[in-house]
Design a protein around this motif. Structure first.
Motif, PDB file in Angstrom:
ATOM      1  N   TRP A 361       0.995  -1.044  -0.057  1.00 47.04           N
ATOM      2  CA  TRP A 361       0.084   0.335  -0.144  1.00 47.04           C
ATOM      3  C   TRP A 361       0.864   1.025   0.125  1.00 47.04           C
ATOM      4  O   TRP A 361       1.777   1.375   1.004  1.00 47.04           O
ATOM      5  N   ARG A 362       0.570   2.413  -1.028  1.00 46.11           N
ATOM      6  CA  ARG A 362       2.000   3.275  -1.593  1.00 46.11           C
ATOM      7  C   ARG A 362       0.663   4.639  -0.218  1.00 46.11           C
ATOM      8  O   ARG A 362       1.075   5.561  -1.360  1.00 46.11           O
ATOM      9  N   HIS A 363       0.586   4.633   1.218  1.00 47.77           N
ATOM     10  CA  HIS A 363      -0.131   5.536   0.995  1.00 47.77           C
ATOM     11  C   HIS A 363       1.197   6.453   2.025  1.00 47.77           C
ATOM     12  O   HIS A 363       1.852   5.925   2.747  1.00 47.77           O
ATOM     13  N   PRO A 364       1.001   8.120   1.743  1.00 50.62           N
ATOM     14  CA  PRO A 364       2.088   8.557   1.979  1.00 50.62           C
ATOM     15  C   PRO A 364       2.489   8.540   3.610  1.00 50.62           C
ATOM     16  O   PRO A 364       3.475   9.331   4.189  1.00 50.62           O
ATOM     17  N   VAL A 365       0.994   8.581   4.451  1.00 47.14           N
ATOM     18  CA  VAL A 365       1.212   8.967   5.546  1.00 47.14           C
ATOM     19  C   VAL A 365       2.467   7.356   6.224  1.00 47.14           C
ATOM     20  O   VAL A 365       2.859   7.468   7.180  1.00 47.14           O
ATOM     21  N   LEU A 366       1.965   6.397   5.802  1.00 42.88           N
ATOM     22  CA  LEU A 366       2.160   5.336   6.224  1.00 42.88           C
ATOM     23  C   LEU A 366       3.820   4.809   5.984  1.00 42.88           C
ATOM     24  O   LEU A 366       4.971   5.075   6.761  1.00 42.88           O
ATOM     25  N   ARG A 367       3.946   5.415   4.863  1.00 47.32           N
ATOM     26  CA  ARG A 367       5.540   5.783   4.246  1.00 47.32           C
ATOM     27  C   ARG A 367       6.599   6.494   4.924  1.00 47.32           C
ATOM     28  O   ARG A 367       7.210   6.009   5.477  1.00 47.32           O
ATOM     29  N   TYR A 368       6.113   7.648   5.526  1.00 49.85           N
ATOM     30  CA  TYR A 368       6.529   9.211   5.557  1.00 49.85           C
ATOM     31  C   TYR A 368       6.981   8.398   7.414  1.00 49.85           C
ATOM     32  O   TYR A 368       7.800   8.810   8.095  1.00 49.85           O
ATOM     33  N   HIS A 369       5.864   7.662   8.693  1.00 48.58           N
ATOM     34  CA  HIS A 369       5.638   6.718   9.436  1.00 48.58           C
ATOM     35  C   HIS A 369       7.031   6.285   9.756  1.00 48.58           C
ATOM     36  O   HIS A 369       8.068   6.040  10.611  1.00 48.58           O
ATOM     37  N   ARG A 370       6.653   4.788   8.456  1.00 49.97           N
ATOM     38  CA  ARG A 370       7.789   4.488   8.279  1.00 49.97           C
ATOM     39  C   ARG A 370       9.348   4.578   8.689  1.00 49.97           C
ATOM     40  O   ARG A 370      10.413   4.005   8.718  1.00 49.97           O
ATOM     41  N   ALA A 371       9.457   5.308   7.313  1.00 48.60           N
ATOM     42  CA  ALA A 371      10.758   5.937   7.455  1.00 48.60           C
ATOM     43  C   ALA A 371      11.413   6.952   8.161  1.00 48.60           C
ATOM     44  O   ALA A 371      12.207   7.043   8.498  1.00 48.60           O
ATOM     45  N   GLU A 372      10.436   7.758   8.928  1.00 49.78           N
ATOM     46  CA  GLU A 372      10.465   8.482  10.472  1.00 49.78           C
ATOM     47  C   GLU A 372      11.373   7.838  11.171  1.00 49.78           C
ATOM     48  O   GLU A 372      12.413   7.777  12.570  1.00 49.78           O
ATOM     49  N   ILE A 373      10.969   6.372  11.652  1.00 49.88           N
ATOM     50  CA  ILE A 373      11.168   5.670  12.432  1.00 49.88           C
ATOM     51  C   ILE A 373      11.997   4.776  12.441  1.00 49.88           C
ATOM     52  O   ILE A 373      13.540   4.905  12.660  1.00 49.88           O
ATOM     53  N   GLU A 374      12.681   5.001  11.241  1.00 53.13           N
ATOM     54  CA  GLU A 374      13.848   3.939  10.437  1.00 53.13           C
ATOM     55  C   GLU A 374      14.040   4.982  10.531  1.00 53.13           C
ATOM     56  O   GLU A 374      16.141   5.130  10.688  1.00 53.13           O
ATOM     57  N   ARG A 375      14.979   6.786  10.338  1.00 54.68           N
ATOM     58  CA  ARG A 375      15.334   7.320  10.508  1.00 54.68           C
ATOM     59  C   ARG A 375      16.202   7.414  11.406  1.00 54.68           C
ATOM     60  O   ARG A 375      17.600   7.838  12.448  1.00 54.68           O
ATOM     61  N   PRO A 385       9.670  14.538   0.210  1.00 52.72           N
ATOM     62  CA  PRO A 385      10.301  16.071   0.381  1.00 52.72           C
ATOM     63  C   PRO A 385       8.248  16.141  -0.096  1.00 52.72           C
ATOM     64  O   PRO A 385       8.364  17.817   0.171  1.00 52.72           O
ATOM     65  N   ARG A 386       7.533  15.432  -0.799  1.00 53.88           N
ATOM     66  CA  ARG A 386       6.087  16.078  -1.409  1.00 53.88           C
ATOM     67  C   ARG A 386       5.137  16.038   0.197  1.00 53.88           C
ATOM     68  O   ARG A 386       3.950  16.906   0.205  1.00 53.88           O
ATOM     69  N   PHE A 387       5.873  15.438   0.686  1.00 55.27           N
ATOM     70  CA  PHE A 387       5.054  15.529   2.172  1.00 55.27           C
ATOM     71  C   PHE A 387       5.038  15.781   3.717  1.00 55.27           C
ATOM     72  O   PHE A 387       6.107  16.807   3.831  1.00 55.27           O
ATOM     73  N   ASP A 388       3.795  17.395   4.098  1.00 54.51           N
ATOM     74  CA  ASP A 388       4.314  17.464   4.849  1.00 54.51           C
ATOM     75  C   ASP A 388       3.213  17.115   6.061  1.00 54.51           C
ATOM     76  O   ASP A 388       2.739  17.124   6.280  1.00 54.51           O
ATOM     77  N   PRO A 389       4.232  17.157   7.417  1.00 53.00           N
ATOM     78  CA  PRO A 389       4.665  16.469   8.479  1.00 53.00           C
ATOM     79  C   PRO A 389       3.246  17.321   9.091  1.00 53.00           C
ATOM     80  O   PRO A 389       2.365  16.284   9.673  1.00 53.00           O
ATOM     81  N   GLU A 390       3.248  18.644   9.373  1.00 56.59           N
ATOM     82  CA  GLU A 390       2.362  19.214   9.802  1.00 56.59           C
ATOM     83  C   GLU A 390       0.824  19.329   9.131  1.00 56.59           C
ATOM     84  O   GLU A 390       0.228  19.069  10.124  1.00 56.59           O
ATOM     85  N   LEU A 391       0.928  18.495   7.861  1.00 63.64           N
ATOM     86  CA  LEU A 391      -0.754  18.153   7.642  1.00 63.64           C
ATOM     87  C   LEU A 391      -1.174  16.511   7.103  1.00 63.64           C
ATOM     88  O   LEU A 391      -1.404  16.459   6.289  1.00 63.64           O
ATOM     89  N   ALA A 392      -0.634  16.025   8.000  1.00 67.08           N
ATOM     90  CA  ALA A 392      -0.716  14.780   8.458  1.00 67.08           C
ATOM     91  C   ALA A 392      -2.259  14.164   8.310  1.00 67.08           C
ATOM     92  O   ALA A 392      -1.960  13.350   7.216  1.00 67.08           O
TER      93      ALA A 392
END
Length: 398
Positions: A361-375, A385-392
């Protein structure tokens, strides 16, 4: 995407808008009975032993909860369905209605049990297969959900089954398939509410692909079909905000929350205010939380996500664990992983983030969350860079 998600926050996700499609209720936005025609309530006064009539009334009340945002309709639905069950407890329409109510209240294990009982009574009930598919998605059984959708498609191809098939395709990362099934739903739609629904969901697919102009066009077309279709009004506000037009978004959100103050819309409005440098007022959101709880709706998912992003991470973990214990699907896994991350427990969080992204599933929120956790664990993972975490919340499961 299917935040039938929809009903206690419309989130939910994903399933609740689907649940009410194609069961016993009249379509949202259907015309009132012509003068001289008998209403369902009048029929039940004349024929109080009509168990299917009572079941239909119950599902219509569940649908009204979705349309109006008033969870007191769940209590009315429960009363009508209790009457239906006293009259004919093994009837498939009665059991499907009870399953629909359970799904509306986020009790997906109970919805699954009741839908399976309905299918034991009538193996050809497309409506029961629809509720079963929704419940299985929320419980994490995607293979079982896909089987239920395929059976529903065989029995009754149409808007309800095409919409579910679209969601099943999206969950496995097949965006072309998801779009194709929604186009089928759009072509099959015969009433304004179905047209608005299909166009809104096509807008959601575009929104999650960061194509905000296309998304806005689909939302506008949804409103051409049904000017009162609130999800499309919210969609236009969402597309404006994510496209950087914050003043326009705030104006649109004012209209949305006046019409339908669902928790998701209130949180979205608050995030846009914060992004604009204005304070967020969560007073009405707190009132909605209390109202939902008093009417028997368990929406730990919404509160887990809200507390993780805007409140107490430990409270977020508590809510997320409660949701995951009942409904261990992809969205609950994401919520639990993100809550654990915000509570400074990234190693524990990664397990759930991996589950949430395990299907493609290529949902932007799921992908952003996993990337932040791994980082946070020292891994070299890029952020979109297109995802805005302030408007999650605007990119969540609307």
């Amino acid at each position: 995407m299917r935040s039938l998600l929809l009903l206690a926050g419309l989130v939910l996700t994903g399933a609740l808008l689907f649940t009410v499609f194609g069961v016993a209720a009249a379509p949202a936005g259907a015309p009132a009975p012509a003068a001289g025609r008998e209403t369902l309530q009048d029929r039940l006064k004349r024929l109080p032993d009509d168990h299917r009539g009572w079941a239909q009334l119950g599902v219509q009340y569940v649908d009204q909860a979705r349309i109006s945002g008033d969870p007191s309709y769940y209590t009315k639905a429960e009363g009508a369905l209790d009457t239906a069950a006293r009259l004919s407890p093994r009837d498939d329409a009665v059991l499907t209605g009870q399953a629909t109510l359970a799904a509306g209240r986020h009790e997906f294990a109970e919805a699954k049990r009741l839908a399976e009982r309905a299918l034991d009574a009538n193996a050809y009930s497309a409506a029961a297969y629809g509720v079963l598919a929704d419940a299985r998605v929320q419980l994490g059984d995607l293979r079982g959900a896909r089987e239920a959708v395929e059976r529903m498609l065989d029995l009754r191809p149409g808007v309800a089954s095409f919409a579910r098939a679209s969601y099943a395709a999206e969950l496995r990362g097949d965006l072309d398939g998801a779009r194709r099934y929604l186009q089928y739903a759009h072509e099959d739609a015969r009433v304004p509410a179905d047209l608005a629904y299909a166009r809104h969901q096509l807008g959601e697919l575009a929104l999650h692909a960061h194509d905000f102009e296309t998304a806005d066009r689909w939302y506008a077309r949804a409103l051409e079909a049904d000017p009162g279709y609130t999800p499309a009004l919210a969609g236009r506000a969402r597309a404006a905000a994510l496209g950087g037009r914050l003043d326009e978004a705030l104006t649109r959100y004012e209209g949305v929350v006046r019409r339908l103050p669902l928790p998701q819309y209130l949180i979205e409005q608050g995030e846009v205010r914060l992004k604009s440098g204005l304070p967020a007022d969560w007073t009405l959101l707190d009132a909605q939380r209390d109202l939902l709880a008093r009417t028997g709706v368990r929406d730990d998912l919404t509160w887990a996500e809200f507390e993780a992003d805007h409140g107490d991470p430990d409270e977020a973990v508590r809510h997320a664990r409660a949701e995951y214990a009942r409904n261990p699907g992809l969205i609950a896994a994401d919520a639990l992983g993100w809550a654990l991350f915000k509570a400074d427990r990234p190693r524990e969080a990664l397990r759930y983030a991996k589950q949430a992204t395990s299907t493609g599933w290529r949902h932007p929120v799921l992908r952003y969350h996993r990337a932040e956790i791994e980082r946070s664990l020292g891994r070299d993972v890029p952020l979109d860079p297109r995802f805005d975490p302030e408007l999650a919340t605007l990119a969540r499961f609307s």
